[in-house]
Write an enzyme that holds these catalytic residues in place. Structure first.
Site, PDB file in Angstrom:
ATOM      1  CG  ASN A  52      63.489  39.461  45.485  1.00  0.00           C
ATOM      2  OD1 ASN A  52      62.977  38.574  46.170  1.00  0.00           O
ATOM      3  ND2 ASN A  52      63.930  40.598  45.994  1.00  0.00           N
ATOM      4  CG  ASN A  57      19.490  18.404  38.536  1.00  0.00           C
ATOM      5  OD1 ASN A  57      18.377  18.718  38.102  1.00  0.00           O
ATOM      6  ND2 ASN A  57      19.668  17.903  39.744  1.00  0.00           N
ATOM      7  CB  SER A 104      55.535  30.160  49.268  1.00  0.00           C
ATOM      8  OG  SER A 104      56.903  30.040  48.954  1.00  0.00           O
ATOM      9  CB  SER A 152      17.575  15.023  42.302  1.00  0.00           C
ATOM     10  OG  SER A 152      17.001  15.062  43.593  1.00  0.00           O
ATOM     11  CD  GLU A 180      22.739  23.758  37.853  1.00  0.00           C
ATOM     12  OE1 GLU A 180      21.994  24.327  38.660  1.00  0.00           O
ATOM     13  OE2 GLU A 180      22.822  22.526  37.758  1.00  0.00           O
ATOM     14  CE  LYS A 211      15.477  18.826  38.942  1.00  0.00           C
ATOM     15  NZ  LYS A 211      15.700  19.478  40.250  1.00  0.00           N
ATOM     16  CB  THR A 232      16.758  41.745  22.514  1.00  0.00           C
ATOM     17  OG1 THR A 232      15.390  42.044  22.235  1.00  0.00           O
ATOM     18  CG2 THR A 232      17.542  41.683  21.201  1.00  0.00           C
ATOM     19  CG  HIS A 233      15.083  43.398  26.307  1.00  0.00           C
ATOM     20  ND1 HIS A 233      15.506  44.415  27.122  1.00  0.00           N
ATOM     21  CD2 HIS A 233      15.214  43.853  25.040  1.00  0.00           C
ATOM     22  CE1 HIS A 233      15.867  45.467  26.379  1.00  0.00           C
ATOM     23  NE2 HIS A 233      15.696  45.137  25.105  1.00  0.00           N
ATOM     24  CE1 TYR A 240      58.851  38.948  45.922  1.00  0.00           C
ATOM     25  CE2 TYR A 240      59.754  39.408  48.094  1.00  0.00           C
ATOM     26  CZ  TYR A 240      59.007  38.606  47.254  1.00  0.00           C
ATOM     27  OH  TYR A 240      58.419  37.472  47.745  1.00  0.00           O
TER      28      TYR A 240
HETATM   29  N1  ARG Z   1      58.245  32.742  47.974  1.00  0.00           N
HETATM   30  C1  ARG Z   1      58.650  33.992  47.444  1.00  0.00           C
HETATM   31  C2  ARG Z   1      57.561  34.551  46.518  1.00  0.00           C
HETATM   32  O1  ARG Z   1      56.789  33.803  46.065  1.00  0.00           O
HETATM   33  C3  ARG Z   1      59.889  33.833  46.651  1.00  0.00           C
HETATM   34  C4  ARG Z   1      60.705  35.079  46.610  1.00  0.00           C
HETATM   35  C5  ARG Z   1      61.213  35.298  47.975  1.00  0.00           C
HETATM   36  N2  ARG Z   1      62.005  36.459  48.091  1.00  0.00           N
HETATM   37  C6  ARG Z   1      62.281  36.925  49.273  1.00  0.00           C
HETATM   38  N3  ARG Z   1      62.995  37.988  49.329  1.00  0.00           N
HETATM   39  N4  ARG Z   1      61.858  36.342  50.373  1.00  0.00           N
HETATM   40  O2  ARG Z   1      57.464  35.734  46.292  1.00  0.00           O
END
Ligand code: ARG
Length: 460
Positions: free
Chosen positions: A113, A288, A25, A280, A293, A286, A158-159, A320
């Site tokens: 955790n 825009n 991660s 554009s 948007e 144009k 409205t509408h 968890y």
């Molecule tokens: N990268 C994990 C998360 O975002 C961190 C916690 C990880 N805990 C574990 N038991 N692998 O949830």
């Protein structure tokens, strides 16, 4: 890289390279790196104070973590993708600074955790405060624009059909109300975010005599979470913030939609400044409203972020589960998009120029005083339903004859009902029509001026 595993003792084989990449991660975690260090400094400080580690070790840990923080700030922190997440990266880097033995004491009484739960609460607190500031800026921009247009009248719709005349300020202040409530939702969310989860451990706390309240105090949190299992399993504080984000993006999207429509030749109510429009590549004429948007378009993504996390959490058993790592990408996307959309809209509003002449033309053409005429008959004793029928027939006559109500004289009106009074034509005046709407929340001048003053007092 098995040697780097903090849980290495149980394993004899290194992790498969693809598993390492799949479960990592790190890229997302860069968002919470500063918070990870901040949380660890508080934890180390508490461990020392509570005598769980020596005061000297605690001091060494804090100094080492400060060195790591310096590297993160300077952009020189050497991220190691072989280490699963930010927590392992910071801990390994800390070991380089202070040695394995002392660094190895930091994780006493803590699990990743409750650690990631803390990091994300610190992150949320920081982002929600920033977003609160952007909401305030947007509200101020709307109030300033409204203040300049207290005496500009326009059709209210409205509408998407012209309905009744209102002050442009009243229309703009309607959006101010929405963003003010969004800000209230941010404040509500902040109250539940700002409690410390540290001490929940993996799921069942820790046997060490840690001082949870002290960590909360060091981090400026109002208290601690109350159930260790809930603490590591729940993400409703994410969902709450993302709901607030989705609702607010929908408000931004509706405002954006009006800016897009109003800047079309068909409406011609506004011109958006050059700095906030684009051209554009093919059509030279144009100009825009791309910013509006895109804000409208991004609202869809933010709603999707909320649905994504609701779906991720809905069938998870306590406590968890690694699925919960999928909580942060939608959170980041939601808050990043909300924050930048608020900021750019707040900067665009002063660049919106209203075409008062075009608003006046629109007021004349849409029978916006038809209700007034019916209400006039009501003041003369005619039941509203009958008055509605009379005026409906008058409008039908005007449409057939290609006239507007203001073209009619008293004689013509009385052909449809003998109850029209001598002052009936005055009821067709848009200014008077707005002024008769003099009750709380309505668009009479004094009411709008009071609403502006109340808004300014709130935003001061
Ligand atoms: N990268 C994990 C998360 O975002 C961190 C916690 C990880 N805990 C574990 N038991 N692998 O949830």
């Amino acid at each position: 890289m098995a040697g780097h595993k903090p849980w290495g003792g149980r394993f004899t084989q290194p992790t498969d390279a693809m598993v390492e990449a799949f479960t990592s991660s790190i890229e997302d975690d860069k968002n919470i790196a500063m918070e990870d260090v901040e949380g660890s400094i508080a934890h180390a400080t508490m461990l020392g104070e509570a005598g769980i580690i020596s005061a000297a070790d605690a001091e060494t840990l804090v100094l080492g973590l400060e060195a790591v923080r310096g590297e993160l700030l300077a952009g020189t922190f050497p991220w190691d993708t072989a280490l699963e997440d930010v927590h392992m990266n910071v801990e390994r880097r800390l070991a380089i600074h202070v040695g394995d033995e002392v660094a190895g004491r930091l994780h006493t009484g803590r699990s990743r955790n409750d650690q990631v739960a803390l990091d994300s609460r610190l992150y949320l607190r920081r982002r929600l405060k920033e977003i609160e500031g952007h909401l305030l800026a947007l509200e101020r921009a709307l109030v300033a624009k409204a203040e300049a247009h207290v005496d500009t009248l326009m059709p209210g719709y409205t509408h998407l059909q012209r309905g009744q005349p209102v002050r442009l300020a009243h229309h703009l202040l309607a959006y101010r109300e929405m963003f003010s409530r969004d800000r209230g939702r941010v404040q509500d969310a902040l109250r539940r975010v700002a409690v410390s989860p540290l001490g929940a451990g993996a799921l069942a706390g820790t046997p060490h005599p840690i001082r949870r309240e002290r960590v909360a105090e060091l981090l400026g949190f109002s208290g601690v979470t109350t159930n260790s299992m809930d603490t590591v399993a729940s993400r409703d504080h994410f969902l709450e913030s993302m709901s607030a984000s989705a609702i607010s993006m929908v408000h931004l999207s509706r405002l954006a939609e009006e800016l897009v429509m109003w800047s079309s030749a068909e409406f011609g109510f506004i011109e958006i400044g050059d700095a906030f429009t684009t051209g554009s590549s093919m059509m030279p004429q144009k100009k825009n409203p791309d910013v509006a948007e895109l804000v409208r378009g991004k609202a869809g993504r933010v709603v999707g972020d909320l649905v994504a996390l609701l779906t991720t959490v809905k069938a998870l058993p306590l406590t968890y589960n690694r699925d919960l790592q999928e909580d942060k990408p939608p959170l980041y996307d939601s808050l990043n998009t909300w924050s930048s959309s608020l900021e750019i809209t707040a900067r665009m509003i002063p660049e919106v120029k209203f075409r008062v002449d075009r608003l006046q033309v629109a007021l004349r053409k849409g029978f916006v005083t038809a209700t007034e005429l019916a209400d006039h008959l009501v003041t003369r004793g005619v039941p509203f339903r009958d008055a509605h029928g009379v005026v409906g027939r008058i409008v039908g006559y005007c449409v057939a004859e290609d006239k507007v109500l203001e073209d009619l004289d008293l004689m013509t009106l009385r052909r449809f009902s003998p109850d029209f009074g001598d002052d009936a034509l005055e009821w067709l005046d848009v200014e008077r029509a707005v002024e008769r709407r003099d009750l709380p929340g309505a668009p009479a001048r004094a009411r709008v001026v009071a609403a502006l003053a109340a808004a300014k007092a709130e935003l001061a």
